[in-house]
Design an enzyme around this catalytic site. Structure first.
Site, PDB file in Angstrom:
ATOM      1  N   ASP A   1       0.845  -1.196   0.000  1.00 32.47           N
ATOM      2  CA  ASP A   1       0.000   0.000   0.000  1.00 32.47           C
ATOM      3  C   ASP A   1       0.882   1.249   0.000  1.00 32.47           C
ATOM      4  O   ASP A   1       2.052   1.202   0.393  1.00 32.47           O
ATOM      5  CB  ASP A   1      -0.885   0.032   1.260  1.00 32.47           C
ATOM      6  CG  ASP A   1      -1.876  -1.125   1.285  1.00 32.47           C
ATOM      7  OD1 ASP A   1      -2.181  -1.669   0.213  1.00 32.47           O
ATOM      8  OD2 ASP A   1      -2.309  -1.475   2.401  1.00 32.47           O
TER       9      ASP A   1
HETATM   10  N1  URA Z   1      -1.215  -5.914   3.903  1.00 32.83           N
HETATM   11  C1  URA Z   1      -1.718  -4.663   3.915  1.00 32.83           C
HETATM   12  O1  URA Z   1      -2.753  -4.406   4.515  1.00 32.83           O
HETATM   13  N2  URA Z   1      -1.033  -3.715   3.262  1.00 32.83           N
HETATM   14  C2  URA Z   1       0.136  -3.941   2.620  1.00 32.83           C
HETATM   15  O2  URA Z   1       0.714  -3.018   2.059  1.00 32.83           O
HETATM   16  C3  URA Z   1       0.632  -5.246   2.617  1.00 32.83           C
HETATM   17  C4  URA Z   1      -0.073  -6.214   3.269  1.00 32.83           C
END
Ligand code: URA
Length: 239
Positions: A105
């Site tokens: 993310d």
């Molecule tokens: N899980 C999440 O919620 N975000 C990420 O970036 C990676 C795994």
């Protein structure tokens, strides 16, 4: 001029393992500049020579493997109209057909593998391979023993099936805060955040520490990258 053994050339281009391609060469299936070559150690120039295997021309594309210490605020994409991408952090990436393996993310930090080895990327991301990814997560909320059990056994996060069993290593805990390492073997959208939400908490900071055998280099500053070592590449390929 970039010279290498013919068998390495073919195995690097994923025609087969080193021993499979040696057999192909010995059986007369490989030509260099229209001449049959039966010696696996024959030196080819990767930029000039025309190598064909069973009649198909094989272009040599060097494989690159980098680990990036992704900072927050950049998106995991090769291009984006609105935000800065992880690829902008690799100034010498252009022309190498590099792509990130999986997605973090925008606000997640940590280990991101970037490569042009499509086969390795496919294997690491394949849902059937259950490659372990370990995250460090700081969370708001209370982590009860029941919540840990849920995370460990599999939790409903609104998908068709609950998550696969995860490993939980609680590092610190107080009335309304906890930090843990969470190891998951899937790559669902916002998976860690949704797992934490499902047990009544919310993630305030998330960092990926490892993927398969590859761990984030602690000496790699945030926003920097380095090439993987031969050992790291071999580790990822042999799992
Ligand atoms: N899980 C999440 O919620 N975000 C990420 O970036 C990676 C795994």
């Amino acid at each position: 001029m970039n010279r290498m053994r013919l068998d390495k050339f073919l195995s690097d281009m994923q025609i087969g393992t080193r021993s499979t391609v040696k057999d192909l060469i010995k059986k007369g299936q490989v030509s260099v500049n229209d001449t049959l070559v039966k010696n696996p150690g024959f030196q080819v120039d990767t930029e000039q020579d025309l190598v064909t295997c069973m009649g198909n021309p094989i272009t040599y594309q060097r494989l690159y493997y980098y680990m990036l210490h992704k900072p927050g605020g950049v998106v995991t994409a090769t291009r984006d109209h609105h935000a800065s991408t992880v690829m902008a952090l690799l100034p010498d990436a252009s022309g190498k057909h590099l792509a990130p393996v999986g997605r973090l993310d925008k606000d997640t930090e940590g280990l991101l593998l970037i490569t042009n080895d499509g086969e390795l990327a496919h294997n690491l991301l394949s849902p059937n391979r259950h490659v372990e990814k370990t995250y460090y997560a700081e969370c708001r909320g209370t982590l009860t023993a029941d919540a840990v059990t849920l995370l460990e056994n599999g939790v409903e996060i609104g998908d068709e099936t609950p998550t696969r069993p995860a490993k939980v290593n609680v590092l610190t805990q107080s009335a309304d805060f906890y930090a843990m390492e969470l190891t998951i073997t899937e790559g669902r959208y916002h998976q860690v955040k949704r797992m934490v939400q499902a047990v009544g908490g919310s993630v305030t900071y998330l960092k990926r520490l490892s993927m398969g055998t590859l761990s984030l280099d602690e000496n790699l500053p945030k926003g920097s990258y380095r090439a993987l070592t031969e050992q790291e590449i071999a580790g990822l390929k042999t799992r």
